[in-house]
Scaffold this active site. Structure first.
Site, PDB file in Angstrom:
ATOM      1  N   CYS A 169       0.865  -1.183   0.000  1.00 33.65           N
ATOM      2  CA  CYS A 169       0.000   0.000   0.000  1.00 33.65           C
ATOM      3  C   CYS A 169       0.901   1.231   0.000  1.00 33.65           C
ATOM      4  CB  CYS A 169      -0.860   0.015   1.253  1.00 33.65           C
ATOM      5  SG  CYS A 169      -1.844  -1.473   1.458  1.00 33.65           S
ATOM      6  N   ARG A 221       1.426   1.656  -5.869  1.00 34.68           N
ATOM      7  CA  ARG A 221       1.597   0.638  -4.812  1.00 34.68           C
ATOM      8  C   ARG A 221       0.273   0.038  -4.384  1.00 34.68           C
ATOM      9  NH1 ARG A 221       6.436   0.644  -1.959  1.00 34.68           N
ATOM     10  NH2 ARG A 221       5.372  -0.295  -0.210  1.00 34.68           N
ATOM     11  N   TRP A 223      -3.852  -1.600  -1.242  1.00 36.78           N
ATOM     12  CA  TRP A 223      -3.887  -2.806  -2.076  1.00 36.78           C
ATOM     13  C   TRP A 223      -4.429  -3.878  -1.135  1.00 36.78           C
ATOM     14  CZ3 TRP A 223      -3.668  -3.995  -7.045  1.00 36.78           C
ATOM     15  CH2 TRP A 223      -3.579  -5.326  -7.419  1.00 36.78           C
ATOM     16  N   ASN A 268       0.540  -0.728   6.103  1.00 37.85           N
ATOM     17  CA  ASN A 268       0.925  -1.487   4.909  1.00 37.85           C
ATOM     18  C   ASN A 268       1.524  -2.788   5.423  1.00 37.85           C
ATOM     19  OD1 ASN A 268       1.798  -2.385   2.398  1.00 37.85           O
ATOM     20  ND2 ASN A 268       3.762  -1.325   2.562  1.00 37.85           N
ATOM     21  N   GLY A 269       1.075  -3.938   4.870  1.00 36.16           N
ATOM     22  CA  GLY A 269       1.642  -5.217   5.313  1.00 36.16           C
ATOM     23  C   GLY A 269       0.530  -6.185   5.693  1.00 36.16           C
ATOM     24  N   GLU A 312       6.909 -21.245 -19.574  1.00 29.89           N
ATOM     25  CA  GLU A 312       6.856 -19.872 -19.042  1.00 29.89           C
ATOM     26  C   GLU A 312       8.025 -19.052 -19.578  1.00 29.89           C
ATOM     27  OE1 GLU A 312       4.813 -18.018 -17.835  1.00 29.89           O
ATOM     28  OE2 GLU A 312       5.961 -16.384 -16.930  1.00 29.89           O
ATOM     29  N   LYS A 335       7.562 -15.585 -21.769  1.00 30.75           N
ATOM     30  CA  LYS A 335       8.200 -14.306 -21.387  1.00 30.75           C
ATOM     31  C   LYS A 335       8.970 -13.723 -22.560  1.00 30.75           C
ATOM     32  CE  LYS A 335       6.694 -13.287 -17.606  1.00 30.75           C
ATOM     33  NZ  LYS A 335       5.533 -13.929 -18.054  1.00 30.75           N
ATOM     34  N   GLU A 340       6.525 -12.449 -25.326  1.00 30.32           N
ATOM     35  CA  GLU A 340       5.739 -11.249 -25.031  1.00 30.32           C
ATOM     36  C   GLU A 340       6.624 -10.029 -24.816  1.00 30.32           C
ATOM     37  OE1 GLU A 340       3.358 -11.284 -21.428  1.00 30.32           O
ATOM     38  OE2 GLU A 340       4.704 -12.704 -20.485  1.00 30.32           O
ATOM     39  N   HIS A 365      10.911 -36.258 -31.051  1.00 29.11           N
ATOM     40  CA  HIS A 365       9.714 -36.637 -31.833  1.00 29.11           C
ATOM     41  C   HIS A 365       9.332 -35.554 -32.826  1.00 29.11           C
ATOM     42  CE1 HIS A 365       9.213 -40.138 -29.308  1.00 29.11           C
ATOM     43  NE2 HIS A 365       9.405 -39.374 -28.258  1.00 29.11           N
ATOM     44  N   LYS A 390      -2.626  -5.784 -19.443  1.00 29.37           N
ATOM     45  CA  LYS A 390      -2.315  -6.417 -18.166  1.00 29.37           C
ATOM     46  C   LYS A 390      -3.433  -7.379 -17.758  1.00 29.37           C
ATOM     47  CE  LYS A 390      -0.036  -7.424 -14.541  1.00 29.37           C
ATOM     48  NZ  LYS A 390       1.102  -8.365 -14.727  1.00 29.37           N
TER      49      LYS A 390
HETATM   50  C1  AGP Z   1       1.905 -13.143 -18.566  1.00 32.99           C
HETATM   51  O1  AGP Z   1       3.105 -12.437 -18.485  1.00 32.99           O
HETATM   52  C2  AGP Z   1       0.781 -12.312 -19.142  1.00 32.99           C
HETATM   53  N1  AGP Z   1       0.623 -11.108 -18.411  1.00 32.99           N
HETATM   54  C3  AGP Z   1      -0.507 -13.135 -19.308  1.00 32.99           C
HETATM   55  O2  AGP Z   1      -0.186 -14.407 -19.843  1.00 32.99           O
HETATM   56  C4  AGP Z   1      -1.303 -13.374 -18.009  1.00 32.99           C
HETATM   57  O3  AGP Z   1      -0.630 -14.283 -17.196  1.00 32.99           O
HETATM   58  C5  AGP Z   1      -2.670 -13.966 -18.405  1.00 32.99           C
HETATM   59  O4  AGP Z   1      -3.327 -13.028 -19.232  1.00 32.99           O
HETATM   60  C6  AGP Z   1      -3.547 -14.279 -17.195  1.00 32.99           C
HETATM   61  O5  AGP Z   1      -3.818 -13.080 -16.491  1.00 32.99           O
HETATM   62  P1  AGP Z   1      -4.464 -13.217 -15.020  1.00 32.99           P
HETATM   63  O6  AGP Z   1      -3.450 -13.936 -14.189  1.00 32.99           O
HETATM   64  O7  AGP Z   1      -4.698 -11.807 -14.584  1.00 32.99           O
HETATM   65  O8  AGP Z   1      -5.736 -14.001 -15.153  1.00 32.99           O
END
Ligand code: AGP
Length: 606
Positions: free
Chosen positions: A2, A27, A76, A102-103, A481, A485, A488, A504, A601
């Site tokens: 927060c 934050r 938050w 905060n915490g 993963e 990364k 993206e 394969h 996001k």
């Molecule tokens: C991952 O780096 C991306 N931001 C994306 O794959 C994300 O994980 C996915 O859209 C799921 O989002 P959420 O965890 O908010 O549901």
């Protein structure tokens, strides 16, 4: 995480407090509030609202009384949704003391029960409100001395906290304290500040004092006294802030993503706090976890990869079948679901439409829903029977890093919890896992210390057209993963493979110089030998091997060492170099790290 601000000094407090909250809004932004001690009549004046800081500013208008000392908070949410009542500051029952926090107060439930038994009336669902009532009682025992009360109350708290408190009997005075959560003092001329980080007051002063663990700051416009919890006065360690204002918002890091990569030890520690030996009763009170015969995890993107790791742990520790489904595909299969299905949606934002729609489908068919989410009060947890909140704090960068780590932690905690309930995990294995979990924050810190050479190494491959990631067992979702990364952030083709799958077909992709990142299983394990063979297969065809391993590996062209841990927990450590590789590649390619092209996001459309 927060935002916390306090001001006392020659100017009216409202301006510096609101300005500080604006700077700290990254934050936490699900509610905000301020408390002031009025000049006229020395009364406590408070206003707080759910929603962004703008909601609060809108209603303030010009109705704020003159005041030269006050505190402010952007929240938050961790305990209790983002509502007006749960917003900070929280008051004592006399309405003369205000506190912001905060915490996470780990022992808040027992404190609240004691306080309610003693006649205190609570108005919120938060862990923080207990502190207001504790301070009110303690002040009376210390002749009205707020700092003495803060020192005593901090000794009753377990968990992490940054606290600021004011009382109308002591206008102009602000008392703050911290443990496992940041608090800095801004040293001004005829004014002083307290804040979660320097960005709140850097436009007023670049002189700051860092507070250590369990230290209390007692400030007025012209004086700053710092003590430990026994009341011993401590010297001031003043320093000059070297950052500019915008760098300060990122904690001095170049990008939010790098800041969040380095926040991972604390995010993991906060998510583990008070849960290693069992989930809190209020997490699982809304759901019967005994009568289930299968688990279905639904998620998207990075959250899906966390679910894939969770599958290994939950299946092994709880001896139950676990399916992991791409949320966007799940309901179109019309899968069989009933009231013995435990559905676990994993979502950082809690608003991902694919995950939400899949959850609603399964819920209609009778599934019990136990969400894993990082955003308190968002849609997915609101529609779930129970929720395990991760405590990563706001994740600003689009690329998920600390949220992913805490989703892994949530998977392990759920696996342990189900194992305990079903009696399927031995006491010694439980003890081993609990011990290794508690060491993860420090071990991630160790990995972060090796980041610099990895950033240099990554730049060597910035012209590559593709990068492959290999892993086995829990290393396979980690490879997925790592590839995501890179895609993206660097807009580079990347693919994750199970090590045994390469022969394969995909091995045809290997050319001279193809960079291959190999996530090695724990040294000495059967799979480590298998993986070593997979590495030889690709190396023989010209691949350049970057191995992420807990021990030396002769076949690797480049080795990134990580500490050892339990094999199921290894993704928490091995993913960090992958995050750094993607981050560095994005920079080398001149991409927008925090806001990569085409991405959002939170994907709130199907
Ligand atoms: C991952 O780096 C991306 N931001 C994306 O794959 C994300 O994980 C996915 O859209 C799921 O989002 P959420 O965890 O908010 O549901």
């Amino acid at each position: 995480m927060c935002g916390i601000v306090g001001y006392t000094g020659k100017d009216l407090a409202l301006g510096p407090v609101l300005e500080g909250l604006r700077k700290l809004e990254y934050r936490g932004y699900d509610s905000a509030g301020i408390a002031l001690i009025t000049d006229a009549g020395e009364k406590l004046w408070i206003e707080k609202r759910a929603g962004k800081l703008g909601n609060l500013e809108e209603i303030l208008g010009d109705k704020v009384p003159n005041s030269h000392s006050g505190i402010g908070h952007t929240r938050w949410a961790t305990h209790g949704g983002p509502t007006d009542e749960n917003a900070h500051p929280h008051l004592d029952n006399e309405g003369k003391l205000a506190v912001i926090h905060n915490g996470i107060i780990e022992n808040y439930l027992e404190l609240r029960q004691q306080l309610e038994k003693a006649g205190h009336i609570f108005k919120s669902e938060t862990d923080s409100e207990s502190v207001a009532h504790l301070l009110s009682d303690s002040r009376k025992k210390h002749g009205g001395d707020l700092a003495a009360a803060m020192r005593e109350v901090c000794q009753q708290l377990r968990g992490s906290f940054t606290l600021l408190a004011i009382h109308s009997d002591q206008p102009g005075r602000i008392v703050g304290a911290r443990r496992n959560s940041p608090l800095v003092v801004g040293v001004g001329d005829g004014e002083n500040f307290l804040a979660s980080d320097v960005s709140a007051f850097i436009s007023h002063t670049k002189r700051a004092l860092e507070l250590g663990q369990d230290e209390v700051a007692d400030i007025t416009a012209d004086a700053i006294v710092i003590t430990n919890l026994t009341g011993k006065t401590l010297p001031h360690n003043e320093y000059e802030i070297s950052w500019d204002a915008s760098a300060a918002e990122r904690g001095g890091f170049e990008h939010f993503m790098l800041k969040e990569i380095f926040e991972q030890p604390k995010a993991i520690a906060d998510t583990l706090l008070g849960r290693i030996s069992g989930l809190e009763s209020d997490v699982t009170k809304g759901i019967d976890l005994k009568n289930i015969d299968k688990v279905v995890i639904i998620a998207c993107g990075t959250a899906y990869h966390a679910g894939l790791v969770g599958k290994y742990a939950i299946e092994k520790w709880a001896n139950i079948a676990v399916d992991v489904e791409l949320a966007s595909e799940y309901r179109y299969r019309e899968p069989s679901v009933d009231n013995k299905t435990l559905l676990i949606p994993i979502s950082q934002s809690g608003e991902t439409m694919d995950t939400l729609m899949a959850m609603r489908y399964a819920k209609e068919k009778g599934a019990k829903v136990f969400a894993v989410c990082n955003t308190n009060g968002s849609t997915i947890p609101r529609e779930s029977d129970a929720v395990l909140y991760t405590h990563a704090g706001p994740e600003i960068a689009v690329a998920s890093t600390k949220a992913f780590e805490t989703q892994l932690i949530a998977m392990y905690l759920i696996g342990l919890h189900l194992g305990r309930i079903r009696g399927t995990i031995s006491a010694e294995l439980m003890a081993e896992i609990e011990s290794e979990l508690s060491e993860l924050p420090a071990k991630v810190e160790q990995v972060l210390e090796t980041v610099e050479p990895l950033r240099e190494l990554t730049r060597k491959f910035s012209k590559s057209t593709s990068m492959l990631f290999l892993g086995r067992h829990v290393g396979f979702p980690t490879a997925l993963e790592g590839a995501l990364k890179l895609k993206e952030l660097a807009y580079m083709h990347a693919e994750g493979f199970a090590g045994g799958e390469l022969k394969h077909g995909p091995i045809a992709l290997i050319e001279d110089g193809t960079p291959v990142v190999a996530i090695m299983p724990a040294a000495g394990s059967l799979l480590a030998e298998k993986m070593a063979s997979n590495i030889q297969e690709v190396k023989a065809r010209g691949a350049v091997i970057i191995a992420i391993a807990d021990s030396p590996l002769a076949a690797a062209n480049h080795l990134v060492r990580i500490p050892t841990t339990h094999e199921f927990l290894q993704p928490v450590l091995s993913v960090v170099p992958l995050q750094v590789i993607a981050y560095e590649m994005a920079i080398a390619r001149g991409n927008d790290v925090d806001q990569p092209r085409n991405l959002a996001k939170s994907v709130t459309v199907e």
